[in-house]
Design an enzyme around this catalytic site. Structure first.
Site, short mmCIF file in Angstrom:
data_model
loop_
_atom_site.label_atom_id
_atom_site.label_comp_id
_atom_site.label_asym_id
_atom_site.label_seq_id
_atom_site.Cartn_x
_atom_site.Cartn_y
_atom_site.Cartn_z
N LYS A 35 0.84 -1.20 0.00
CA LYS A 35 0.00 0.00 0.00
C LYS A 35 0.88 1.25 0.00
O LYS A 35 2.09 1.17 0.23
CB LYS A 35 -0.91 0.00 1.23
CG LYS A 35 -0.19 0.01 2.56
CD LYS A 35 -1.15 -0.10 3.73
CE LYS A 35 -0.39 -0.12 5.06
NZ LYS A 35 -1.29 -0.17 6.23
N ARG A 130 -10.77 -0.31 15.14
CA ARG A 130 -10.87 0.54 13.95
C ARG A 130 -11.91 -0.09 13.03
O ARG A 130 -13.08 0.23 13.12
CB ARG A 130 -9.51 0.67 13.25
CG ARG A 130 -8.44 1.39 14.06
CD ARG A 130 -7.21 1.71 13.24
NE ARG A 130 -6.73 0.54 12.49
CZ ARG A 130 -5.60 0.52 11.80
NH1 ARG A 130 -4.84 1.60 11.75
NH2 ARG A 130 -5.21 -0.57 11.15
N TYR A 255 16.93 29.24 9.32
CA TYR A 255 15.76 29.91 9.89
C TYR A 255 15.81 29.90 11.42
O TYR A 255 16.16 28.90 12.05
CB TYR A 255 14.48 29.20 9.45
CG TYR A 255 14.09 29.47 8.02
CD1 TYR A 255 13.76 30.74 7.59
CD2 TYR A 255 14.03 28.42 7.10
CE1 TYR A 255 13.39 30.98 6.26
CE2 TYR A 255 13.65 28.64 5.78
CZ TYR A 255 13.33 29.92 5.37
OH TYR A 255 12.97 30.15 4.07
N MET A 303 12.52 23.99 3.35
CA MET A 303 11.73 23.25 2.35
C MET A 303 12.60 22.52 1.35
O MET A 303 12.30 21.39 0.94
CB MET A 303 10.77 24.19 1.63
CG MET A 303 9.89 23.49 0.61
SD MET A 303 8.77 24.59 -0.27
CE MET A 303 7.64 25.04 1.03
#
Length: 361
Positions: A35, A130, A255, A303
């Site tokens: 998957k 679930r 940053y 990023m």
């Protein structure tokens, strides 16, 4: 020029990890879980490397049909089943086996065209809470399926919540719940074991095992490495240094100026960031491998770029290769330092990262 960040997929490692499953569960058939685009590795080439598996498990009907059109004849299981009645004709035509986990799916099967035939997997909820029928709902669900002329075969499965915690009693309790619910179904194939249970709970192996993360060379346990388990990393996330900065003591990097040079030093700028799937929350000190030598990232991940410490890599230059995770830097280690799990990192490698298949390892 294309950006140098690449996810290199080692198909020999995939084959090796599948062979480990066969060693650990020799009496069981294997449903390889592919998957999420084979956990971010690429569906078709991974299935080709795993072509000795007895079945494939995934989520999307389109992916299942793609496997059929590519020539795969193994059993294919849709792990969340179907979602609408419109899917049933394609499922029957391509001999795909949906998981039945809710009464509304039984309703749709009962209303399906009498010309369609299905093999299905019935999901029992043994404590994951679930998907699946409770023990009391399960008996009625099997009665309804048995009464349907469109059902050729009904196999049975459940999913373990705590198999990665070997001392947790939950796995034993779920196994007992599964056996109690299915005790009358002697002729139905059964499946319970995920990767962690394949490795640590042999009593859960049953007719089928369903390896996922271990196929991709990652450990499901926090206290055992993939190497400990004789699993080989399948994906290496690689890039290159695209710039070198010579900084002074006290200069801040990145940053937020969260990392400050403790001395005059060189840092390398690597073309990879959270836009490629590298975790933004990886802290300074997370390991990388630069031309085969260990170093660390410094400053915040941005990023598109990561900055790395070059103090012990004197010969580094623009174009020097960098491994973010893979053979030298375990993805499990990067994930743990980033407060997540390897599943998320592997599945999260973005579409802009090219996949390079390495059939020779």
């Amino acid at each position: 020029m294309t950006r140098p960040v690449t996810a290199c997929i080692d198909t020999n490692a995939l084959s090796h990890n599948l062979s480990r499953v066969r060693q650990l569960a020799p009496g069981s058939r294997i449903m390889a879980i592919v998957k999420a685009d084979a956990y971010g590795h690429g569906l078709l080439h991974c299935c080709q490397a795993l072509n000795t598996a007895d079945a494939f498990g995934l989520l999307d009907l389109d992916d299942a049909i793609a496997l059929r059109k590519a020539g795969f004849r193994q059993r294919i299981c849709l792990l969340e089943g179907f979602f609408t009645a419109d899917e049933l004709a394609d499922i029957a035509q391509h001999e795909i086996e949906p998981v039945i986990h809710s009464s509304w799916q039984l309703d749709l099967l009962e209303a399906a065209s009498p010309d369609l035939n299905f093999s299905v997997w019935v999901k029992v909820d043994t404590g994951m809470n679930r998907l699946g029928f409770t023990r009391h709902e399960y008996s009625r669900a099997m009665q309804r399926l048995t009464a349907m002329k469109c059902i050729d075969r009904a196999s049975i499965l459940s999913h373990l919540a705590n198999a990665d915690l070997p001392e947790n009693p939950g796995t034993r309790n779920q196994l007992e719940q599964f056996r109690a619910a299915t005790t009358a179904d002697h002729n139905n194939e059964k499946s319970l074991a995920n990767s962690a249970a394949i490795l640590a709970h042999s009593d859960c192996h049953m007719d089928w095992v369903r390896p996922g993360i271990m196929l991709y060379g990652s450990s499901p346990f926090s206290d055992k490495t993939a190497r400990d388990l004789d699993l080989r990393p399948t994906m290496s996330l690689r890039s290159e240094i695209i710039a070198i900065r010579n900084l002074q003591k006290g200069d801040a990097v990145g940053y937020g100026s969260t990392w400050v040079c403790p001395e005059a030093m060189a840092i390398g700028v690597v073309a990879c960031g959270y836009g490629d799937g590298y975790p933004r929350h990886a802290p300074s000190g997370t390991p990388v491998s630069i031309a085969g030598r260990r170093s660390i990232i410094v400053g915040r991940v941005s990023m598109d770029m990561i900055t790395v410490d070059l103090r012990n890599i004197e010969d580094a230059k623009v174009g020097t290769p960098v491994e973010l995770w893979g053979r030298d830097v375990p993805v499990d280690q990067v994930a743990a330092l980033s407060g997540t799990i390897s599943y998320e990192l592997l599945c999260g490698v973005t579409a802009r990262v090219k996949r390079e298949v390495m059939p020779d390892g």
